[in-house]
Design a protein around this motif. Structure first.
Motif, PDB file in Angstrom:
ATOM      1  N   THR A 157      -8.066 -28.935  10.219  1.00 23.16           N
ATOM      2  CA  THR A 157      -8.588 -27.470   9.931  1.00 23.16           C
ATOM      3  C   THR A 157      -7.557 -26.703   9.233  1.00 23.16           C
ATOM      4  O   THR A 157      -6.434 -27.002   9.447  1.00 23.16           O
ATOM      5  CB  THR A 157      -9.339 -26.958  11.299  1.00 23.16           C
ATOM      6  N   GLY A 158      -7.932 -25.531   8.821  1.00 24.74           N
ATOM      7  CA  GLY A 158      -7.147 -24.600   8.549  1.00 24.74           C
ATOM      8  C   GLY A 158      -6.985 -23.363   9.486  1.00 24.74           C
ATOM      9  O   GLY A 158      -7.479 -23.789  10.660  1.00 24.74           O
ATOM     10  N   ILE A 159      -6.690 -22.411   9.222  1.00 21.98           N
ATOM     11  CA  ILE A 159      -6.503 -21.457  10.270  1.00 21.98           C
ATOM     12  C   ILE A 159      -7.709 -21.149  10.874  1.00 21.98           C
ATOM     13  O   ILE A 159      -7.870 -20.611  12.214  1.00 21.98           O
ATOM     14  CB  ILE A 159      -5.526 -20.138   9.682  1.00 21.98           C
ATOM     15  N   MET A 246      -3.495 -13.636  11.182  1.00 18.85           N
ATOM     16  CA  MET A 246      -2.777 -14.446  10.094  1.00 18.85           C
ATOM     17  C   MET A 246      -3.828 -14.770   8.838  1.00 18.85           C
ATOM     18  O   MET A 246      -3.643 -14.629   7.789  1.00 18.85           O
ATOM     19  CB  MET A 246      -2.256 -15.649  10.623  1.00 18.85           C
ATOM     20  N   GLU A 281       2.568 -18.672  -1.744  1.00 13.86           N
ATOM     21  CA  GLU A 281       2.353 -20.032  -1.086  1.00 13.86           C
ATOM     22  C   GLU A 281       1.154 -20.640  -1.917  1.00 13.86           C
ATOM     23  O   GLU A 281      -0.121 -20.617  -1.495  1.00 13.86           O
ATOM     24  CB  GLU A 281       2.080 -19.989   0.420  1.00 13.86           C
ATOM     25  N   LEU A 284      -1.487 -22.887  -0.388  1.00 15.43           N
ATOM     26  CA  LEU A 284      -2.231 -22.169   0.795  1.00 15.43           C
ATOM     27  C   LEU A 284      -3.409 -21.253   0.043  1.00 15.43           C
ATOM     28  O   LEU A 284      -4.583 -21.175   0.746  1.00 15.43           O
ATOM     29  CB  LEU A 284      -1.366 -21.391   1.748  1.00 15.43           C
ATOM     30  N   TYR A 297      -9.314 -29.246   1.170  1.00 14.17           N
ATOM     31  CA  TYR A 297      -8.007 -29.240   1.275  1.00 14.17           C
ATOM     32  C   TYR A 297      -7.393 -30.265   0.739  1.00 14.17           C
ATOM     33  O   TYR A 297      -6.496 -29.944  -0.105  1.00 14.17           O
ATOM     34  CB  TYR A 297      -7.486 -29.058   2.645  1.00 14.17           C
TER      35      TYR A 297
ATOM     36  N   ARG B 242      -0.494 -26.767   6.509  1.00 14.21           N
ATOM     37  CA  ARG B 242      -1.030 -25.363   6.327  1.00 14.21           C
ATOM     38  C   ARG B 242      -0.580 -24.273   6.969  1.00 14.21           C
ATOM     39  O   ARG B 242      -0.501 -23.095   6.751  1.00 14.21           O
ATOM     40  CB  ARG B 242      -2.637 -25.584   6.536  1.00 14.21           C
ATOM     41  N   LEU B 243      -0.159 -24.686   8.374  1.00 14.56           N
ATOM     42  CA  LEU B 243       0.020 -23.400   9.208  1.00 14.56           C
ATOM     43  C   LEU B 243       1.634 -23.313   8.904  1.00 14.56           C
ATOM     44  O   LEU B 243       2.032 -22.051   8.937  1.00 14.56           O
ATOM     45  CB  LEU B 243       0.080 -24.122  10.790  1.00 14.56           C
ATOM     46  N   SER B 245       2.714 -22.939   5.731  1.00 11.26           N
ATOM     47  CA  SER B 245       2.546 -22.264   4.634  1.00 11.26           C
ATOM     48  C   SER B 245       2.089 -20.799   4.999  1.00 11.26           C
ATOM     49  O   SER B 245       2.642 -19.758   4.555  1.00 11.26           O
ATOM     50  CB  SER B 245       1.422 -22.942   3.775  1.00 11.26           C
ATOM     51  N   MET B 246       1.285 -20.718   6.138  1.00 11.20           N
ATOM     52  CA  MET B 246       0.996 -19.289   6.748  1.00 11.20           C
ATOM     53  C   MET B 246       2.373 -18.793   7.135  1.00 11.20           C
ATOM     54  O   MET B 246       2.465 -17.655   7.065  1.00 11.20           O
ATOM     55  CB  MET B 246       0.119 -19.780   7.894  1.00 11.20           C
TER      56      MET B 246
END
Lengths: 484, 484
Positions: A157-159, A246, A281, A284, A297, B242-243, B245-246
């Motif tokens: 997953t993403g954030i 975030m 980024e 991202l 992704y 991904r995190l 990059s965040m």
């Protein structure tokens, strides 16, 4: 009462102060939603910050026979006893799910939010009480939120996946927003409250089994996390808040990207590659942007990877359910596929658009998550035509772009070169003695709805079988396109 | 060999291409590090992208008696057999941990990285081989990374906690960077590689027990996540990316904040509150900034919460181990406490700095994570002095700022008002018949190292007991400060 203050302060902090608001409570009859209503009633009983109006909404999904009807009856009685406006609706969920080919869970979710939206908006539902609702409150709690986060962590997953459930969110065009006032309380606190206040509720049998992954996480994983830290859930409240921030920060950058870098053309969007490279980024930000266009992704990783391979001059094509992205080293072009194309299109179908004179490329690479296909379309003149080669030649001016490349389907017909009548592709393949196992790799290229080329694409090797007689080269042919 | 390609491509992607580099491999003798070395040797055996040099470093922490020595011997032999430069060191870890009052795990970590840094930098270690190392490679793998993430998820964390282990990071001023080439492989893949290639390794008994939380996560939680998705670890590779990059995106904003908003004063930094309010996500950005100054997320929440309470005119003071932050509605001031102050300071000690004429506030509120204390210091003139009140008066010009407020300690002495000699505070409290249970709330205010005021602060009520005779008001007193 400290739990009430906790709720009020959580609500304020998340910008849905309950004071003087009309709140429609989504109520299943389970302990969570009964606690939610009781707390809201308590706020009006003991706090100065009164809620203007509380309503109850219930969806009967008819999934557990009599039990479902008894749930509805239970809530109806509760609403009557407490003099609370009551709205309910009954669905034949299983039938609807079958009709629309969706999962029970998905369809129930859609029906549910659709109903809430209607109640909070339309007069026909609330003219009896003569006002709309500001908020639709659901009883999701902190343990639910942590479960969601862990589920997404395991699934990738993403954030947005791991930040848990949002305290507040807008639903489509609805004025009313969904709020989750219980997101600051754990399941244990909710049960505790229910017991201390002698609440009654209906047990949902499906909650007790480990039938669903959610329940597996609830019963198998979270108790173990709590062995490491008994306050895991409370701790997650902060983590969730930080991840939401975030997410907002990222969204800010995506918005900036859309505003400043995307150039809107007629039906497409154009992006200079040099601008992408300047992003803080790129992967991202672009992945977040392309996610909204249906790209995964993994696809964005492949797309961005190209940027690094500066020697590659070829134009690549990436396909999502709703969009096509053409990329090369200088420019990207994002094209929105029309809705009606979409509906008739499956995942293995690719658009080929020569009208987009994008880098004058002739080589088209198609990628979805399963495979890569390279088809070369080249404009050529008569001198270059070599009928002995494996290539096939079509009359360019008879084609209508964009072409569509897809697997052959039962019922597909075309006029094989040299014949006069349409022939079933199945029969055609039998005539050519194409073995059954290879028929899964047979592709057709369509101009409008007519098949212009049939071939086999296997291990990225293209073998042309036959073109449509209508598109062969004739004396009047001006422009030729070579396919291989 | 696909695993080698995976490692090479992961290394390139994370900007530590191994080709033509000197790599020092941190080796415990366990399966992970033995696989890491073997893969690096394999790269040199079969790939064109040769590594320039491979070295082995081993720390013997003497934690498992003979076994530790046998581990060292094992690796030494391995290095000799394979003709690899070998560097080792032996520590009395338990003694060092006791001396420095640190946990075994923490001290081992510090010793380990310190040693790697030395080998890769100093001639005395590597003159034998006459060159430095570009990278120190550790054998952390994807399963380790997921474990770390879950551990932090349960304990509460920002994004840096749940993004897992970094593929590459700089260690202090060292030229060599720490790299983790195995972060793209799961533990299962590593074991598989070891078995297929008939590697030998040493089992670390501590890994088998559930003694540590890491092992608990490894054996109790991750197997359950894999029931939901067997590819949980591989999936985490993307999530982690991904995190990260965040995290970089957030760091960009923190850097911007530091560059454009922070105004560096002599020994402090000043921030306009209006600028903070303009940040996209103030809490997130400020908390990330203040984290580096030792403040917790909870503290930053309190600090930011103040911004919303626009009526509050009082200056608040927030303390971390290394910094003091004074805040009010207009301006924030961040002061770096000197190292030597730090070492003598405990968590209950607060700085009071009137030299920072910050909003001319007289009311100081001190907050650490446990308590809130409000002490009022007010400049006043002689006419205002009322010896009958509960307030106490000090000669302002005799004070040296910043003052320190802290709990009294055994051995504290001062000259009580009206006396000539120093008295132990313990005796002084006995004379005053302060009951034992209340002595925990006795605070002293210090100017330099001299106690100027003794009082009791309990439930945020301040009761002055006595001032130091040296600081009493005299005929020559020009400026008076009132404490209550």
């Amino acid at each position: 009462m400290t739990i009430i203050k906790t709720i009020q302060s959580f609500s304020k902090k998340n910008n849905f102060d309950l004071e003087n608001k009309s709140i429609l409570v989504a109520t299943s009859g389970g302990v969570d939603s009964m606690v939610l209503i009781d707390i809201l009633l308590q706020i009006n009983a003991i706090s100065n910050q009164k809620i203007k109006k509380i309503g109850i909404a219930h969806c009967n999904f008819s999934l557990r026979g009599n039990e479902s009807d008894e749930d509805e009856e239970f809530i109806k009685n509760y609403a009557a006893t407490n003099n609370i406006p009551f709205h309910s609706i009954k669905f034949n969920t299983k039938e609807l799910a079958a009709e629309q080919q969706k999962s029970i869970q998905l369809i129930a979710r859609e029906l549910r939010y659709d109903f809430f939206e209607k109640i909070s908006q339309e007069n026909e539902y609330n003219n009896e009480y003569n006002n709309e609702y500001d908020f639709v409150a659901t009883a999701h709690h902190l343990s639910d939120s942590l479960e969601t986060s862990i589920y997404h962590l395991s699934k990738g997953t993403g954030i947005a996946g791991i930040r848990g459930i949002l305290p507040k969110r807008k639903v489509s065009t609805n004025k009313a927003q969904i709020i989750r006032p219980l997101l600051c309380l754990t399941k244990a606190e909710i049960l505790n409250y229910a017991n201390q206040n002698n609440l009654t509720w209906r047990e949902d049998a499906s909650n007790q089994t480990e039938k669903y992954k959610r329940n597996f996480i609830r019963h198998q994983i979270i108790p173990r996390l709590k062995e490491i830290n008994p306050d895991t859930e409370k701790t997650f409240l902060d983590t969730s808040e930080r991840l939401r921030s975030m997410e907002n920060l990222l969204q800010f950058h995506v918005n900036q990207f859309e505003k400043t870098i995307l150039v809107n053309k007629d039906k497409s969007k154009s992006i200079q590659v040099s601008e992408i490279k300047n992003l803080i980024e790129p992967l991202l930000i672009i992945s977040e942007f392309l996610k909204k266009k249906g790209f995964s992704y993994k696809q964005t990783q492949q797309i961005i990877k190209q940027l690094e391979n500066s020697e590659q001059e070829e134009t690549k094509t990436f396909i999502s359910k709703s969009h096509v992205l053409y990329t090369n080293q200088k420019r990207w072009l994002l094209v929105n596929q029309k809705e009606n194309q979409l509906n008739n299109k499956n995942d293995d179908e690719f658009l080929i658009d020569l009208t987009i004179h994008f880098n004058n490329s002739e080589k088209y690479s198609f990628k979805n998550e399963e495979q890569e296909i390279t088809l070369i379309l080249k404009k050529c003149d008569l001198k270059e035509v070599d009928f002995k080669s494996e290539a096939m030649y079509l009359d360019l001016d008879k084609l209508e772009f964009p072409l569509v490349l897809r697997k052959w389907q039962n019922g597909d017909k075309f006029i094989p070169l040299g014949m006069k009548n349409k022939k079933n592709i199945g029969d055609f393949l039998t005539d050519l003695k194409i073995p059954i196992h290879q028929r899964n790799f047979v592709y057709v290229l369509l101009s409008k709805n007519e098949i212009v080329w049939v071939g086999i694409i296997e291990n990225n090797k293209v073998t042309g079988l036959r073109i449509n007689n209508n598109f062969k080269l004739t004396k009047s042919t001006q422009n030729i396109i070579k396919v291989n």
